[in-house]
Structures are given as C-alpha cells and as structure tokens.
Design a protein around this motif. Sequence first.
Motif, PDB file in Angstrom:
ATOM      1  N   THR A 145       0.813  -1.213   0.000  1.00  0.00           N
ATOM      2  CA  THR A 145       0.000   0.000   0.000  1.00  0.00           C
ATOM      3  C   THR A 145       0.848   1.266   0.000  1.00  0.00           C
ATOM      4  O   THR A 145       0.449   2.276  -0.579  1.00  0.00           O
ATOM      5  CB  THR A 145      -0.949   0.022   1.217  1.00  0.00           C
ATOM      6  N   LYS A 146       2.011   1.225   0.630  1.00  0.00           N
ATOM      7  CA  LYS A 146       2.827   2.441   0.692  1.00  0.00           C
ATOM      8  C   LYS A 146       3.434   2.788  -0.672  1.00  0.00           C
ATOM      9  O   LYS A 146       3.886   3.907  -0.882  1.00  0.00           O
ATOM     10  CB  LYS A 146       3.918   2.302   1.759  1.00  0.00           C
ATOM     11  N   GLN A 147       3.434   1.825  -1.587  1.00  0.00           N
ATOM     12  CA  GLN A 147       3.958   2.075  -2.929  1.00  0.00           C
ATOM     13  C   GLN A 147       2.925   2.761  -3.819  1.00  0.00           C
ATOM     14  O   GLN A 147       3.237   3.187  -4.931  1.00  0.00           O
ATOM     15  CB  GLN A 147       4.395   0.754  -3.565  1.00  0.00           C
ATOM     16  N   LYS A 148       1.698   2.876  -3.316  1.00  0.00           N
ATOM     17  CA  LYS A 148       0.629   3.483  -4.101  1.00  0.00           C
ATOM     18  C   LYS A 148       0.291   4.871  -3.577  1.00  0.00           C
ATOM     19  O   LYS A 148       0.422   5.140  -2.388  1.00  0.00           O
ATOM     20  CB  LYS A 148      -0.633   2.610  -4.050  1.00  0.00           C
ATOM     21  N   THR A 149      -0.135   5.729  -4.482  1.00  0.00           N
ATOM     22  CA  THR A 149      -0.608   7.043  -4.069  1.00  0.00           C
ATOM     23  C   THR A 149      -1.967   6.877  -3.400  1.00  0.00           C
ATOM     24  O   THR A 149      -2.599   5.812  -3.489  1.00  0.00           O
ATOM     25  CB  THR A 149      -0.759   7.977  -5.276  1.00  0.00           C
ATOM     26  N   GLU A 150      -2.436   7.928  -2.741  1.00  0.00           N
ATOM     27  CA  GLU A 150      -3.740   7.871  -2.096  1.00  0.00           C
ATOM     28  C   GLU A 150      -4.836   7.608  -3.123  1.00  0.00           C
ATOM     29  O   GLU A 150      -5.777   6.844  -2.871  1.00  0.00           O
ATOM     30  CB  GLU A 150      -4.013   9.180  -1.349  1.00  0.00           C
ATOM     31  N   PHE A 151      -4.701   8.225  -4.308  1.00  0.00           N
ATOM     32  CA  PHE A 151      -5.682   8.003  -5.377  1.00  0.00           C
ATOM     33  C   PHE A 151      -5.685   6.544  -5.812  1.00  0.00           C
ATOM     34  O   PHE A 151      -6.746   5.947  -6.007  1.00  0.00           O
ATOM     35  CB  PHE A 151      -5.372   8.908  -6.572  1.00  0.00           C
ATOM     36  N   GLU A 152      -4.501   5.968  -5.979  1.00  0.00           N
ATOM     37  CA  GLU A 152      -4.398   4.563  -6.393  1.00  0.00           C
ATOM     38  C   GLU A 152      -4.985   3.632  -5.333  1.00  0.00           C
ATOM     39  O   GLU A 152      -5.629   2.625  -5.661  1.00  0.00           O
ATOM     40  CB  GLU A 152      -2.933   4.204  -6.669  1.00  0.00           C
ATOM     41  N   GLN A 153      -4.777   3.958  -4.060  1.00  0.00           N
ATOM     42  CA  GLN A 153      -5.342   3.143  -2.988  1.00  0.00           C
ATOM     43  C   GLN A 153      -6.870   3.199  -3.019  1.00  0.00           C
ATOM     44  O   GLN A 153      -7.538   2.176  -2.833  1.00  0.00           O
ATOM     45  CB  GLN A 153      -4.824   3.627  -1.628  1.00  0.00           C
ATOM     46  N   GLU A 154      -7.411   4.375  -3.254  1.00  0.00           N
ATOM     47  CA  GLU A 154      -8.868   4.519  -3.332  1.00  0.00           C
ATOM     48  C   GLU A 154      -9.416   3.775  -4.546  1.00  0.00           C
ATOM     49  O   GLU A 154     -10.485   3.149  -4.475  1.00  0.00           O
ATOM     50  CB  GLU A 154      -9.245   6.001  -3.411  1.00  0.00           C
ATOM     51  N   GLU A 155      -8.678   3.820  -5.644  1.00  0.00           N
ATOM     52  CA  GLU A 155      -9.088   3.118  -6.857  1.00  0.00           C
ATOM     53  C   GLU A 155      -9.104   1.609  -6.617  1.00  0.00           C
ATOM     54  O   GLU A 155     -10.029   0.909  -7.052  1.00  0.00           O
ATOM     55  CB  GLU A 155      -8.138   3.459  -8.006  1.00  0.00           C
TER      56      GLU A 155
END
Length: 241
Positions: A145-155
């Motif tokens: 999860t830390k490798q993803k942006t907040e937008f990517e996590q929400e997606e």
Amino acid sequence: MKTVNEVSKLTGVSVRTLHHYDAIGLLKPAQVTKAGYRLYDDTALKRLQSILIFRELQFPLKEIKAILDHPAFDAADALEQQIKLLELQKKHIEELISFAREIQDKGVSEMKFNAFSKNEIDQYTEEIKRTWGSTHAYKEFEEKTKQKTEFEQEETADRLLNLFTEIGKLKQLQPADKTVQEKISMLQKFITDNYYTCTKEMLIGLSQMYVSDERFKHNIDKAGGEGTAEFVKQAIIVYCS
C-alpha cells in the motif's frame, strides 16, 4: 451522523486531534460534504472508542493503526485483550498505592522496588502487538500500500467493492455454484495481488470479519445489496473446504 465538533464535545478529543487522525488514516470520517465538513457515523465512533482505549494503554498511534487495520482484526477479541491489559494496570496501580501507604505508615526502612515492576504489563502488551501488528501478512500489506498514491489506494478499494457488487448479483444462486466460486477465486487473487498473500486460512478469517465487523458488513452490503456479506462468507466456506 455527527460533525467533527459534535464528536469533539462527545468524546473530549480535540478537533485538531480528530483532523490529525484523519490525516494519518487512523480515523477517517464516514463522509466529507461538498463544503468540506467531516461527518462521523456509529462505525467511526466505535473505531474511535478502540483508539482511545489503546491510547489510555499508551500504544503509539502508528501501532494502533496497524492493529485496527490488520486484515484479521477482530473487535471483540481486541476488546477482551484491552480489558485484560487494563486489569493488569489496575493491579499495578493498587500495588503502588499499597507500597506508598506502607512508606507513609512505617517510613522507608528498606529500599524495595518490586512494586514498580511492569514486566507483566509489558509482556502482555507485546503479545497484543504480536497478535495484530507484526504478522507477515500485515507487513506485506503495508509494503504494497505504501507504494501506491492515495488516489491509487482509493481506486483499488473501489475495484474491490465492485467485485462485491458482482458477487451480490449472484445471491439468487447457491454459494457452491460454479459462477459464485469463480468470483470467490477472483476475490482471493485480487487480495493477493493488491494487499497480501491471501491463503485459504486467511480468506476464512476475512469471511468471519466481513459479517462481524460492522464497517465491512455495511460497505459490502451497500455494494452488493443486503445480505451480500453473509453470502460471501458462505461462499468462501465452500471455496475453502
């Protein structure tokens, strides 16, 4: 729904602290209005209760987040552990009070420090942390999860909910139906690809959490319709057997 100011007055937690909890992902509001106002539902307030108990027990915020976000977190089990730890602290305080009264009554005749020992408390605290915050699954989850942006996590979260929507459309079928079982296989793969290696044992644990944790049950039923969380649980039991 309660506003951030109402939650602050109800709990004694400052608005600034609630904003901080939101910023670090520890306590997200259930909804943010177009005007930017945070709104908290009963599920969020239950999470806040757990946070506040852990804070009273001197757990750092990072560790509290790790515990509450653990894939197999069980609120009832955690509460039982919190109660035991509070009882240990109560016992420790009572021993300190007795020790202090002994000094008051008799004076300091000998130097005794065993009343200050917190070994039992420390050992149980570490046991709780090992239970919820230090497993391989959680470390893998944190790494991905830390490798993803907040937008990517929400997606990613939206895609997971979409999968529950698809499963919800199959509720008229039996949990053992081939089409349903294929969706459960997709669910397992999605979790493995995006969060952590989802073994059948882990999947069974998740199925229990989908119906016992009100946050998960609410979101899954909202995505797939009433009863979807229970249907997913039954389908997972078939899949894992």
